[in-house]
Design a protein around this motif. Structure first.
Motif, mmCIF file in Angstrom:
data_model
loop_
_atom_site.group_PDB
_atom_site.id
_atom_site.type_symbol
_atom_site.label_atom_id
_atom_site.label_comp_id
_atom_site.label_asym_id
_atom_site.label_seq_id
_atom_site.Cartn_x
_atom_site.Cartn_y
_atom_site.Cartn_z
ATOM 1 N N GLU A 147 0.826 -1.219 0.000
ATOM 2 C CA GLU A 147 0.000 0.000 0.000
ATOM 3 C C GLU A 147 0.858 1.266 0.000
ATOM 4 O O GLU A 147 2.039 1.242 0.345
ATOM 5 C CB GLU A 147 -0.905 0.016 1.237
ATOM 6 N N THR A 148 0.196 2.380 -0.355
ATOM 7 C CA THR A 148 0.845 3.698 -0.359
ATOM 8 C C THR A 148 0.127 4.577 0.653
ATOM 9 O O THR A 148 -1.104 4.500 0.776
ATOM 10 C CB THR A 148 0.739 4.322 -1.772
ATOM 11 N N ASP A 149 0.885 5.408 1.375
ATOM 12 C CA ASP A 149 0.230 6.253 2.394
ATOM 13 C C ASP A 149 -0.582 7.365 1.708
ATOM 14 O O ASP A 149 -0.354 7.675 0.536
ATOM 15 C CB ASP A 149 1.253 6.812 3.388
ATOM 16 N N PRO A 150 -1.552 7.926 2.417
ATOM 17 C CA PRO A 150 -2.466 8.889 1.784
ATOM 18 C C PRO A 150 -1.772 10.132 1.233
ATOM 19 O O PRO A 150 -2.292 10.797 0.346
ATOM 20 C CB PRO A 150 -3.435 9.276 2.911
ATOM 21 N N THR A 151 -0.584 10.465 1.752
ATOM 22 C CA THR A 151 0.118 11.654 1.241
ATOM 23 C C THR A 151 0.891 11.344 -0.039
ATOM 24 O O THR A 151 1.466 12.233 -0.651
ATOM 25 C CB THR A 151 1.118 12.195 2.289
ATOM 26 N N GLY A 152 0.943 10.068 -0.421
ATOM 27 C CA GLY A 152 1.692 9.699 -1.628
ATOM 28 C C GLY A 152 3.195 9.791 -1.430
ATOM 29 O O GLY A 152 3.944 9.892 -2.401
ATOM 30 N N THR A 153 3.660 9.717 -0.168
ATOM 31 C CA THR A 153 5.102 9.824 0.090
ATOM 32 C C THR A 153 5.763 8.451 0.176
ATOM 33 O O THR A 153 6.877 8.265 -0.312
ATOM 34 C CB THR A 153 5.348 10.583 1.418
ATOM 35 N N PHE A 154 5.087 7.476 0.800
ATOM 36 C CA PHE A 154 5.710 6.177 1.033
ATOM 37 C C PHE A 154 4.854 5.034 0.489
ATOM 38 O O PHE A 154 3.637 5.025 0.677
ATOM 39 C CB PHE A 154 5.913 5.929 2.528
ATOM 40 N N THR A 155 5.530 4.084 -0.156
ATOM 41 C CA THR A 155 4.909 2.801 -0.504
ATOM 42 C C THR A 155 5.738 1.726 0.181
ATOM 43 O O THR A 155 6.970 1.799 0.177
ATOM 44 C CB THR A 155 4.921 2.570 -2.027
ATOM 45 N N LEU A 156 5.079 0.755 0.786
ATOM 46 C CA LEU A 156 5.780 -0.314 1.508
ATOM 47 C C LEU A 156 5.671 -1.618 0.716
ATOM 48 O O LEU A 156 4.570 -2.017 0.321
ATOM 49 C CB LEU A 156 5.142 -0.478 2.899
ATOM 50 N N VAL A 157 6.820 -2.264 0.469
ATOM 51 C CA VAL A 157 6.840 -3.504 -0.309
ATOM 52 C C VAL A 157 7.786 -4.489 0.369
ATOM 53 O O VAL A 157 8.829 -4.085 0.883
ATOM 54 C CB VAL A 157 7.357 -3.243 -1.750
ATOM 55 N N GLU A 158 7.437 -5.765 0.375
ATOM 56 C CA GLU A 158 8.379 -6.791 0.830
ATOM 57 C C GLU A 158 8.987 -7.450 -0.397
ATOM 58 O O GLU A 158 8.269 -7.790 -1.345
ATOM 59 C CB GLU A 158 7.652 -7.844 1.671
ATOM 60 N N VAL A 159 10.312 -7.618 -0.383
ATOM 61 C CA VAL A 159 10.991 -8.169 -1.554
ATOM 62 C C VAL A 159 11.952 -9.273 -1.123
ATOM 63 O O VAL A 159 12.198 -9.465 0.069
ATOM 64 C CB VAL A 159 11.786 -7.070 -2.312
ATOM 65 N N GLU A 160 12.508 -9.968 -2.119
ATOM 66 C CA GLU A 160 13.490 -11.017 -1.827
ATOM 67 C C GLU A 160 14.899 -10.414 -1.841
ATOM 68 O O GLU A 160 15.070 -9.227 -2.112
ATOM 69 C CB GLU A 160 13.346 -12.167 -2.841
ATOM 70 N N CYS A 161 15.898 -11.242 -1.602
ATOM 71 C CA CYS A 161 17.268 -10.805 -1.331
ATOM 72 C C CYS A 161 17.753 -9.655 -2.214
ATOM 73 O O CYS A 161 17.651 -9.686 -3.430
ATOM 74 C CB CYS A 161 18.214 -11.991 -1.494
ATOM 75 N N LEU A 162 18.312 -8.638 -1.550
ATOM 76 C CA LEU A 162 18.802 -7.444 -2.250
ATOM 77 C C LEU A 162 20.320 -7.489 -2.420
ATOM 78 O O LEU A 162 20.925 -6.526 -2.887
ATOM 79 C CB LEU A 162 18.401 -6.190 -1.459
ATOM 80 N N GLY A 163 20.928 -8.606 -2.041
ATOM 81 C CA GLY A 163 22.366 -8.772 -2.275
ATOM 82 C C GLY A 163 23.246 -8.020 -1.288
ATOM 83 O O GLY A 163 24.413 -7.788 -1.571
ATOM 84 N N ALA A 164 22.707 -7.627 -0.151
ATOM 85 C CA ALA A 164 23.528 -6.952 0.859
ATOM 86 C C ALA A 164 23.357 -7.690 2.184
ATOM 87 O O ALA A 164 23.220 -7.086 3.243
ATOM 88 C CB ALA A 164 23.109 -5.495 0.989
ATOM 89 N N CYS A 165 23.381 -9.037 2.110
ATOM 90 C CA CYS A 165 23.005 -9.887 3.248
ATOM 91 C C CYS A 165 23.881 -9.651 4.473
ATOM 92 O O CYS A 165 23.449 -9.863 5.601
ATOM 93 C CB CYS A 165 23.069 -11.356 2.853
ATOM 94 N N ASP A 166 25.142 -9.249 4.284
ATOM 95 C CA ASP A 166 26.027 -9.042 5.429
ATOM 96 C C ASP A 166 25.686 -7.762 6.191
ATOM 97 O O ASP A 166 26.275 -7.480 7.226
ATOM 98 C CB ASP A 166 27.488 -8.988 4.968
ATOM 99 N N ARG A 167 24.734 -6.983 5.646
ATOM 100 C CA ARG A 167 24.348 -5.743 6.334
ATOM 101 C C ARG A 167 22.846 -5.759 6.632
ATOM 102 O O ARG A 167 22.183 -4.736 6.630
ATOM 103 C CB ARG A 167 24.753 -4.532 5.492
ATOM 104 N N ALA A 168 22.326 -6.964 6.888
ATOM 105 C CA ALA A 168 20.899 -7.145 7.141
ATOM 106 C C ALA A 168 20.490 -6.563 8.495
ATOM 107 O O ALA A 168 21.334 -6.472 9.382
ATOM 108 C CB ALA A 168 20.586 -8.640 7.113
ATOM 109 N N PRO A 169 19.230 -6.187 8.638
ATOM 110 C CA PRO A 169 18.169 -6.134 7.636
ATOM 111 C C PRO A 169 18.326 -4.904 6.731
ATOM 112 O O PRO A 169 18.688 -3.829 7.211
ATOM 113 C CB PRO A 169 16.872 -6.002 8.456
ATOM 114 N N VAL A 170 17.989 -5.096 5.471
ATOM 115 C CA VAL A 170 18.212 -4.063 4.468
ATOM 116 C C VAL A 170 16.877 -3.574 3.908
ATOM 117 O O VAL A 170 15.967 -4.365 3.665
ATOM 118 C CB VAL A 170 19.052 -4.640 3.305
ATOM 119 N N VAL A 171 16.787 -2.259 3.733
ATOM 120 C CA VAL A 171 15.626 -1.665 3.064
ATOM 121 C C VAL A 171 16.148 -0.887 1.863
ATOM 122 O O VAL A 171 16.982 0.011 2.020
ATOM 123 C CB VAL A 171 14.856 -0.704 3.994
ATOM 124 N N MET A 172 15.690 -1.237 0.678
ATOM 125 C CA MET A 172 16.077 -0.493 -0.515
ATOM 126 C C MET A 172 15.024 0.588 -0.770
ATOM 127 O O MET A 172 13.826 0.327 -0.693
ATOM 128 C CB MET A 172 16.182 -1.415 -1.733
#
Ligand code: FES
Length: 205
Positions: free
Chosen positions: A131-156
């Motif tokens: 979903e996206t917040d009502p202000t249109g600023t943030f969308t939240l998504v869950e994804v699979e490995c981003l290739g930075a596993c040694d610095r987990a947890p990672v948010v792209m």
């Protein structure tokens, strides 16, 4: 012990909205025409991800009209294009916020608390994954490995920047900082490289 009979789950897949008539801008058409020469003429389909990125970059998300245009460009069916769009989390079929927060949920991140990060982001932003917040600023998504596993947890963030070692207790501050300072609030090691400070993540604050 008696077990309830298995339930069959219906797919949640829905048709993307038709959208306005779509065609690449002359600039994007020129980019696509140059890119597709990398492939033999009978394998134009190999340029599908590039074509979809161009279309998404042009209007922010992918409508059915945009997918049809991509299908014409790479000479396949719209259904084949939709299969690809519905498989990858980086393609959107509805408008998204200024910041798309892609929380990795694969093993390293999961072991180090990614699920709680997602829950905290959900609570702070008042939205669920997808979903996206009502202000249109943030969308939240869950994804699979981003290739930075040694610095987990990672948010792209969008498809260019990321924030590393984000603990649930840092989420509220992370969101406030991102709102106030944008990219400057992020901690990805790529930012250190850009700033000439060498590699290596800085860890949680
Ligand atoms: S498991 Fe999260 S970045 Fe690899």
């Amino acid at each position: 012990m008696e077990y309830a009979p298995a339930k069959f789950h219906k797919s949640a897949r829905t048709l993307p909205e038709p959208g306005e008539a779509f065609a690449f801008t002359p600039e994007n058409q020129a980019k696509f025409d140059a890119y597709v020469t990398r492939y033999p003429p009978d394998q134009r389909k190999s340029a599908i991800l590039y074509a979809l990125y161009l279309a998404q970059g042009q209007q922010g998300y992918l409508t059915r009209a945009a997918m049809q245009h991509v299908a014409q460009q790479i000479r396949c069916t719209p259904a084949e294009v939709e299969d690809v769009v519905s498989y990858y989390t980086m393609f959107f079929t509805k408008p998204v916020g200024k910041y798309v927060l892609n929380v990795c949920r694969t093993l390293s991140c999961a072991l180090l608390g990614a699920e709680r990060v997602t829950e905290e982001l959900s609570a702070v932003l008042g939205i669920k994954p997808g979903e996206t917040d009502p202000t249109g600023t943030f969308t939240l998504v869950e994804v699979e490995c981003l290739g930075a596993c040694d610095r987990a947890p990672v948010v792209m963030i969008n498809d260019t920047d990321w924030h590393e070692r984000l603990a649930p207790e840092h989420v509220r501050r992370f969101v406030e900082d991102l709102r106030a300072r944008g990219k400057a609030a992020l901690s990805g090691c790529h930012l250190h490289k850009e700033q000439g400070a060498g590699g290596g993540g800085q860890g949680a604050r």
